[in-house]
Design a protein around this motif. Structure first.
Motif, mmCIF file in Angstrom:
data_model
loop_
_atom_site.group_PDB
_atom_site.id
_atom_site.type_symbol
_atom_site.label_atom_id
_atom_site.label_comp_id
_atom_site.label_asym_id
_atom_site.label_seq_id
_atom_site.Cartn_x
_atom_site.Cartn_y
_atom_site.Cartn_z
ATOM 1 N N GLU A 314 42.227 6.014 -56.488
ATOM 2 C CA GLU A 314 41.575 7.340 -56.711
ATOM 3 C C GLU A 314 42.495 8.854 -56.439
ATOM 4 O O GLU A 314 42.378 9.753 -55.814
ATOM 5 N N ARG A 315 43.462 8.768 -57.003
ATOM 6 C CA ARG A 315 44.965 9.112 -56.704
ATOM 7 C C ARG A 315 45.194 9.962 -55.207
ATOM 8 O O ARG A 315 45.075 9.474 -54.449
ATOM 9 N N MET A 316 44.953 10.647 -55.162
ATOM 10 C CA MET A 316 45.499 11.486 -53.495
ATOM 11 C C MET A 316 44.246 11.014 -52.858
ATOM 12 O O MET A 316 44.322 10.448 -51.324
ATOM 13 N N GLU A 440 50.466 3.577 -64.792
ATOM 14 C CA GLU A 440 50.830 3.903 -63.355
ATOM 15 C C GLU A 440 51.596 5.001 -63.793
ATOM 16 O O GLU A 440 52.129 5.205 -64.615
ATOM 17 N N GLN A 441 51.283 6.041 -62.572
ATOM 18 C CA GLN A 441 52.026 7.382 -62.967
ATOM 19 C C GLN A 441 52.609 7.224 -61.527
ATOM 20 O O GLN A 441 52.674 7.437 -60.125
ATOM 21 N N PHE A 442 54.251 6.872 -61.834
ATOM 22 C CA PHE A 442 55.396 7.958 -61.193
ATOM 23 C C PHE A 442 55.386 9.337 -60.730
ATOM 24 O O PHE A 442 56.484 8.823 -58.931
ATOM 25 N N CYS A 443 54.798 9.974 -61.155
ATOM 26 C CA CYS A 443 55.603 11.412 -60.532
ATOM 27 C C CYS A 443 54.522 12.522 -60.053
ATOM 28 O O CYS A 443 53.727 13.516 -60.773
ATOM 29 N N GLY A 444 52.480 11.630 -59.531
ATOM 30 C CA GLY A 444 51.831 11.720 -59.263
ATOM 31 C C GLY A 444 52.136 12.686 -57.731
ATOM 32 O O GLY A 444 51.474 13.628 -57.749
ATOM 33 N N LEU A 445 52.936 12.622 -56.912
ATOM 34 C CA LEU A 445 53.345 13.627 -55.927
ATOM 35 C C LEU A 445 54.690 13.804 -55.653
ATOM 36 O O LEU A 445 55.826 12.798 -56.236
ATOM 37 N N GLU A 446 54.653 15.187 -55.530
ATOM 38 C CA GLU A 446 56.370 15.202 -55.646
ATOM 39 C C GLU A 446 56.214 15.311 -53.534
ATOM 40 O O GLU A 446 55.279 14.606 -52.483
ATOM 41 N N TYR A 447 57.804 15.102 -53.295
ATOM 42 C CA TYR A 447 58.299 15.640 -51.673
ATOM 43 C C TYR A 447 57.181 15.959 -50.866
ATOM 44 O O TYR A 447 57.316 15.783 -50.152
#
Length: 509
Positions: A314-316, A440-447
């Protein structure tokens, strides 16, 4: 006048109805043949456990059958039958397996098949076996699988329908909660994998090739003691940890959700791959609840895992639960080391992406039927596309929103966001696992997202942490066929692609 009752099935739950039916059937056959009648339990999918279709491992199923035999007075023989690909010769395979395991050569002359599944019964009839229909012979009571689903749903009526032998084994080994977590798992598929289309052989090979690089990058941060690799794949990183003299007194624990990879870990251990006697593997989904006791793990390793938690969960919300679970099971002063892909800074920034149209075909429209096509056909089709055409196909198959707009007068250029551009570019070269990779999503979260999340949970971030760019990917996969620019045409440098997080639980917690 049968000497044997062949009773094939997965046998996760044994029922009171089965006890009554088999007892009457065996007594009748014994009286007719003037000799004992033995029930031959052919336990199918015996090599599967902890999957939605087969949540109870074989050794627990066998224990319940043996207990059932004692309580009912039935003479029984149990034979494990490993899972096989769908075949119309399944009946022959089962009979031959029984012969190999038990030495019993079952024939239509001395054996009655007990089976309620019409398709399976038909296979045995073609071989000449007489058939007793079990549940299919009567106004059907709840079948064993229905009883198991009642258990999974929290309906205690399963205990009234199940035979006391199954209830006893479930209670003694805590299987009730385990079955509920496996059957109701929203992430893992029926066969124990994240997707039905992933080629686990190539996946394991690729991970093994990268294991040395991954281990060399993190070994200096590993704290001896209880070391856990979550999402351990086929155990390649733990093999390298096993060779470290400084870790010879440590426990090395691998956790893997995918059945195919977990089984390879167990096989390696059985073959003597590990010299450390304290190497253990568990098949678990970390999103299903706590795997380890609070403050019990010194070092946790995760490689290429958190983007899968984001993508299949569920993402984040799922990532946060995972990070909290890691924090909770980490000892004060312990460390979590996470290496994964990472979204670029400013992922929502609009950009222009120029892609080659000369490196393959450029069909007028992308296909919409790849999900139903054989894997070899999917891979061959994608290999024949240009990079620009692959982007249009990616937009169809990607499981996440993917907004892009062709630029008028420049068919090789699209406007999209920086994050969407990098999601495509980092996935475009996986034709063999396309339908898995596009889920799949690789770019869901930034640093920046990672730093905020870790701090909020309570971790301290080691200065060694940071986002970085894989220049090999840039030089070999991106730059030859693509370029980035701002909306007004100014060239952009390639952004970061990966992250290394070294997070410590403060000593005073």
């Amino acid at each position: 006048m049968a000497r044997y009752l062949l009773f094939p099935g997965r046998h996760h739950v044994l029922t009171r109805f089965q006890a009554d039916y088999l007892s009457r059937l065996a007594a009748g056959e014994a009286a007719a043949s003037d000799g004992p009648c033995t029930v031959v339990w052919a336990v199918t999918s015996a090599n599967h456990g902890n999957t939605r279709r087969n949540p109870v491992p074989y050794h627990r199923r066998e224990a319940a059958i043996e207990r059932f035999s004692v309580l009912t007075g039935l003479r029984s023989v149990v034979a494990p039958v490993f899972d096989v690909a769908a075949t119309d010769r399944f009946a022959e395979v089962t009979v031959k397996t029984v012969a190999a395991v038990t030495g019993l050569e079952l024939t239509p002359a001395d054996t009655v098949l007990a089976c309620s599944t019409p398709e399976v019964a038909a296979m045995y009839r073609r071989l000449g076996f007489p058939v007793a229909g079990v549940e299919a012979d009567v106004d059907p009571p709840p079948r064993p699988w229905d009883v198991l689903l009642r258990l999974a749903a929290g309906d205690d009526s399963w205990r009234d329908l199940a035979h006391p032998a199954s209830v006893d084994v479930f209670d003694r080994y805590g299987l009730e909660g385990h079955v509920r977590s496996v059957v109701d798992d929203p992430v893992v598929g029926a066969e124990g994998g994240l997707t039905a289309t992933r080629d686990y052989r190539s996946y394991a090979e690729a991970f093994a090739e990268a294991a040395r690089r991954k281990w060399d990058a993190v070994r200096r941060y590993v704290r001896p003691g209880r070391i856990v690799d979550i999402g351990c794949g086929a155990g390649a990183v733990l093999e390298l940890a096993d060779r470290e003299p400084a870790l010879r007194e440590s426990d090395l624990i691998g956790v893997e959700v995918a059945r195919h990879l977990f089984e390879e870990c167990v096989h390696k251990k059985a073959q003597g791959t590990f010299s450390n006697p304290n190497v253990y593997f568990y098949q678990r989904n970390v999103l299903g609840g706590a795997v380890f006791a609070p403050r019990s793990v010194d070092s946790t390793l995760t490689f290429a895992l958190t983007h899968e938690i984001w993508s299949y969960g569920e993402r984040m919300a799922s990532v946060r639960r995972f990070v909290q679970a890691i924090y909770d099971h980490t000892v004060p002063g312990g460390v979590w080391i996470n290496s994964d892909v990472c979204g670029p800074d400013g992922a929502d920034r609009p950009v222009r992406l120029r892609l080659s149209t000369a490196d393959g075909a450029n069909p007028a429209q992308p296909r919409t039927d790849l999900a139903a096509a054989p894997p070899a056909e999917v891979a061959a089709y994608l290999r024949g596309l240009s990079t620009r055409a692959r982007l249009d196909q990616f937009a169809v198959d990607f499981a996440f929103p993917f907004d892009h707009r062709p630029v008028d007068g420049a068919p090789e250029v699209v406007e999209t966001t920086l994050g969407a551009a990098m999601d495509f570019l980092t996935r475009k070269d996986y034709p063999d696992n396309w339908l898995s990779e596009t889920r799949e999503q690789f770019c869901g979260l930034e640093y920046a997202d990672w730093k905020a999340l870790l701090a909020d949970v309570g971790f301290e971030i080691d200065p060694a942490s940071g986002a970085w760019r894989n220049d090999w990917i840039v030089d070999h996969r991106l730059a030859p066929v693509a370029s980035l620019s701002t909306l007004d045409g100014r060239p952009m440098d390639w952004p970061v692609t990966h992250v290394l997080l070294v997070a410590r639980r403060p000593v005073n917690t």
